[in-house]
Write an enzyme that holds these catalytic residues in place. Structure first.
Site, short mmCIF file in Angstrom:
data_model
loop_
_atom_site.label_atom_id
_atom_site.label_comp_id
_atom_site.label_asym_id
_atom_site.label_seq_id
_atom_site.Cartn_x
_atom_site.Cartn_y
_atom_site.Cartn_z
N GLY A 25 38.60 34.68 35.21
CA GLY A 25 37.43 34.55 36.09
C GLY A 25 36.41 35.64 35.77
O GLY A 25 36.78 36.79 35.58
N ARG A 56 28.76 46.36 27.39
CA ARG A 56 27.69 47.26 26.92
C ARG A 56 28.24 48.65 26.58
O ARG A 56 27.91 49.23 25.55
CB ARG A 56 26.60 47.37 27.99
N ARG A 110 28.00 50.40 23.04
CA ARG A 110 27.27 51.69 22.93
C ARG A 110 28.18 52.79 22.38
O ARG A 110 27.80 53.56 21.51
CB ARG A 110 26.75 52.14 24.29
N ARG A 130 39.46 30.00 30.43
CA ARG A 130 40.92 30.03 30.58
C ARG A 130 41.44 29.16 29.44
O ARG A 130 41.09 27.98 29.36
CB ARG A 130 41.33 29.50 31.95
N ASP A 159 44.97 39.85 35.40
CA ASP A 159 46.40 39.96 35.06
C ASP A 159 46.80 38.98 33.95
O ASP A 159 47.55 39.33 33.04
CB ASP A 159 47.27 39.78 36.31
N THR A 188 38.37 41.74 37.15
CA THR A 188 38.64 40.62 38.06
C THR A 188 38.22 41.03 39.47
O THR A 188 38.40 42.18 39.84
CB THR A 188 40.13 40.22 38.06
N ASP A 247 39.73 40.14 41.98
CA ASP A 247 40.92 40.09 42.85
C ASP A 247 41.57 41.44 43.12
O ASP A 247 42.35 41.58 44.06
CB ASP A 247 41.97 39.16 42.23
N ASP A 294 43.99 42.77 41.64
CA ASP A 294 45.45 42.60 41.65
C ASP A 294 46.12 43.20 40.41
O ASP A 294 47.09 42.66 39.90
CB ASP A 294 45.81 41.11 41.79
N ARG A 317 28.42 35.81 61.38
CA ARG A 317 28.68 36.46 62.67
C ARG A 317 27.49 36.24 63.64
O ARG A 317 27.69 36.09 64.84
CB ARG A 317 28.85 37.95 62.40
N ARG A 350 43.24 35.16 44.56
CA ARG A 350 44.43 34.35 44.28
C ARG A 350 45.69 35.16 44.60
O ARG A 350 46.01 36.14 43.94
CB ARG A 350 44.41 34.02 42.78
N GLU A 355 42.44 33.20 50.56
CA GLU A 355 42.95 31.96 49.96
C GLU A 355 44.38 32.24 49.46
O GLU A 355 44.74 33.38 49.20
CB GLU A 355 42.06 31.52 48.79
N HIS A 364 32.93 30.50 45.17
CA HIS A 364 32.46 31.20 43.97
C HIS A 364 31.24 32.07 44.18
O HIS A 364 30.90 32.83 43.27
CB HIS A 364 32.21 30.19 42.85
N GLN A 408 31.22 34.54 45.73
CA GLN A 408 31.76 35.91 45.70
C GLN A 408 31.92 36.44 44.28
O GLN A 408 32.16 37.63 44.08
CB GLN A 408 33.15 35.94 46.34
N ARG A 409 31.88 35.58 43.29
CA ARG A 409 32.14 36.04 41.91
C ARG A 409 30.88 36.45 41.17
O ARG A 409 30.96 37.16 40.16
CB ARG A 409 32.83 34.92 41.11
N1 LIG Z 1 51.61 34.30 29.73
C1 LIG Z 1 50.51 34.21 28.98
N2 LIG Z 1 50.61 34.11 27.62
C2 LIG Z 1 49.52 34.01 26.85
N3 LIG Z 1 48.26 33.98 27.34
C3 LIG Z 1 48.10 34.08 28.66
C4 LIG Z 1 49.21 34.19 29.55
N4 LIG Z 1 48.72 34.27 30.82
C5 LIG Z 1 47.38 34.17 30.71
N5 LIG Z 1 46.99 34.06 29.43
C6 LIG Z 1 45.65 33.87 28.89
O1 LIG Z 1 44.68 34.56 29.70
C7 LIG Z 1 43.74 33.62 30.23
C8 LIG Z 1 43.20 34.10 31.53
O2 LIG Z 1 44.24 34.22 32.49
P1 LIG Z 1 43.99 33.86 34.03
O3 LIG Z 1 45.25 34.14 34.76
O4 LIG Z 1 43.41 32.50 34.12
O5 LIG Z 1 42.80 34.84 34.48
P2 LIG Z 1 42.78 36.41 34.75
O6 LIG Z 1 42.91 37.11 33.44
O7 LIG Z 1 41.43 36.66 35.35
O8 LIG Z 1 43.90 36.73 35.68
C9 LIG Z 1 44.53 32.32 30.28
O9 LIG Z 1 43.70 31.19 30.32
C10 LIG Z 1 45.30 32.39 28.97
O10 LIG Z 1 44.49 32.04 27.87
O1 LIG Z 2 37.02 29.69 39.10
P1 LIG Z 2 38.40 29.12 39.15
O2 LIG Z 2 38.91 28.81 37.79
O3 LIG Z 2 38.48 27.99 40.11
O4 LIG Z 2 39.39 30.23 39.70
C1 LIG Z 2 39.39 30.69 41.01
C2 LIG Z 2 40.17 31.97 41.06
O5 LIG Z 2 39.49 32.96 40.28
C3 LIG Z 2 39.32 34.15 41.04
O6 LIG Z 2 38.00 34.13 41.56
C4 LIG Z 2 39.48 35.35 40.16
O7 LIG Z 2 40.78 35.36 39.66
P2 LIG Z 2 41.09 35.73 38.16
O8 LIG Z 2 40.38 37.01 37.90
O9 LIG Z 2 42.57 35.88 38.10
O10 LIG Z 2 40.57 34.64 37.31
C5 LIG Z 2 40.34 34.04 42.18
O11 LIG Z 2 39.98 34.80 43.31
C6 LIG Z 2 40.35 32.56 42.43
O12 LIG Z 2 41.57 32.13 42.99
MG LIG Z 3 44.27 36.81 37.78
#
Ligand SMILES: Nc1ncnc2c1ncn2[C@@H]1O[C@H](COP(=O)(O)OP(=O)(O)O)[C@@H](O)[C@H]1O
Ligand SMILES: O=P(O)(O)OC[C@H]1O[C@](O)(COP(=O)(O)O)[C@@H](O)[C@@H]1O
Ligand SMILES: [Mg+2]
Length: 328
Positions: free
Chosen positions: A16, A26, A30, A77, A108, A131, A133, A135, A160, A177, A228, A258, A260-261
């Site tokens: 995301g 950047r 740089r 993704r 993550d 991210t 999140d 997390d 509000r 998430r 969520e 979205h 929020q993103r």
């Molecule tokens: N277990 C994994 N092995 C290989 N690639 C991964 C794995 N988990 C995630 N990825 C790669 O990282 C991308 C982003 O992960 P995702 O969980 O969708 O978002 P975020 O990095 O924001 O948490 C995935 O679409 C995939 O290409």
């Molecule tokens: O835009 P998408 O693909 O529907 O994903 C929504 C998810 O992405 C987020 O905005 C950000 O999560 P990630 O950074 O793990 O992608 C979550 O809060 C939300 O659940």
């Molecule tokens: Mg994530």
């Protein structure tokens, strides 16, 4: 600083998008130029790595991006990167460009991919926590989290006004998430009546008690924040359960989604992203790899990616306690 073997850095954003990703790119570019290194932009995250959507970046590519939301390198993704065949294709493309250091900006999932890729092919990689999140362990805040909280709070302030003017009960669903960081911050920062997060189950009866107590105390605005991904369901499901107990309440649901993103990053996210971009390049030059750069107590810290992605970063009990005290 003495330069190690790194000469060509590849940088990508994945998962995301998050406000501050551009500021991080950047800073990577740089800082690399400062040390006379070349930088290659890998477009659309791992998908672009597989499809060889890779271009050398120059100064003009990063002009006026610091203040922009989203990511000019685009994000994706990639299902194919989850397969050994996909990762092999990606490796061959990096080899073709002579890229010998990687900066992966993402959440993550993206850092899990970076860890795996390093284990398989040995190209030094440093992750940056990008991210909304929040997390990831190994950093107090992820890049984008502060902006997302500010956006959520600004939106809830507006809701509000209507909640108060019409004596309505609003359920506002925020992103995150499986994690309640945005929710708890937004809850404290917007004087919510209650905050429901995935990490802490709140039975519907307890929520009803809270709302009844507030009604007796003649509290004017009732906005309940729902993260969520909670086990009790999203804002819509919870609102339906509450309606059964409080049929006379005028209940509305808003899902912030979205919005929020996006948006221009806050000063906090710009500074965090900038510091971390520099730390990523200098970390690679110092021979660090398979680590995530983060900021803890205002100091840059490198944490093994394997440790940063462990699903154990939880909303601070103290924040939860404060939110509860302030909402009753
Ligand atoms: N277990 C994994 N092995 C290989 N690639 C991964 C794995 N988990 C995630 N990825 C790669 O990282 C991308 C982003 O992960 P995702 O969980 O969708 O978002 P975020 O990095 O924001 O948490 C995935 O679409 C995939 O290409
Ligand atoms: O835009 P998408 O693909 O529907 O994903 C929504 C998810 O992405 C987020 O905005 C950000 O999560 P990630 O950074 O793990 O992608 C979550 O809060 C939300 O659940
Ligand atoms: Mg994530």
């Amino acid at each position: 600083m003495e330069s190690k073997a790194i000469t060509k850095i590849g940088v990508l954003t994945s998962g995301g998008d998050a406000p501050g990703m551009n500021a991080a790119i950047r800073a990577v570019v740089r800082c690399a130029f400062y040390y006379n290194l070349e930088v290659y932009g890998i477009y659309r995250g791992y998908e672009g790595m597989i499809q060889n959507d890779i271009r050398q970046l120059n100064s003009s590519d990063i002009a006026y991006v610091l203040e922009r939301g989203g990511t000019f390198l685009k994000s994706a993704r990639s299902a194919e990167f989850r397969t050994p065949e996909g990762r092999k294709k990606a490796y061959e493309n990096l080899q073709q460009h002579g890229i010998n250091g990687l900066v992966v900006i993402g959440g993550d999932g993206s850092l899990t991919g970076a860890h795996l890729f390093y284990k398989e092919f040995g190209i030094p990689a440093i992750g940056l926590p990008g991210t909304i999140d929040n997390d990831l362990s190994g950093t107090d805040n992820t890049i984008g989290f502060d902006t997302a909280c500010n956006t959520a709070i600004e939106a809830i302030d507006k809701i509000r006004d209507t909640a108060t003017s019409h004596d309505r009960l609003f359920f506002v669903e925020v992103m995150g998430r499986d994690s309640g960081f945005i929710a708890i911050n937004a809850g404290i920062g917007s004087a919510a009546a209650a905050t429901l997060i995935p990490e802490k189950k709140m039975p519907v009866e307890a929520l009803i008690d809270r709302l009844n107590t507030r009604a007796k105390a003649k509290k004017q605005a009732n906005v309940v924040i729902v993260a969520e991904g909670g086990k009790s369901g999203g804002a819509l499901e919870i609102s339906k359960k509450v309606k059964k107990y409080l049929p006379n309440y005028d209940i509305k649901v808003t899902i912030l989604g979205h919005l929020q993103r996006g948006g221009s990053p806050t000063s906090y996210d710009r500074v965090l992203a900038s510091k971390l971009g520099v730390s990523a390049v200098e970390g690679l030059m110092q021979g660090k790899c398979d680590v995530m750069a983060g900021v803890i107590n205002n100091k840059v810290v490198y944490t093994p990616i394997k440790r940063a992605i462990v699903d154990d970063k939880e909303v601070d009990e103290e924040d939860f306690r404060v939110a509860k005290i302030l909402s009753t």
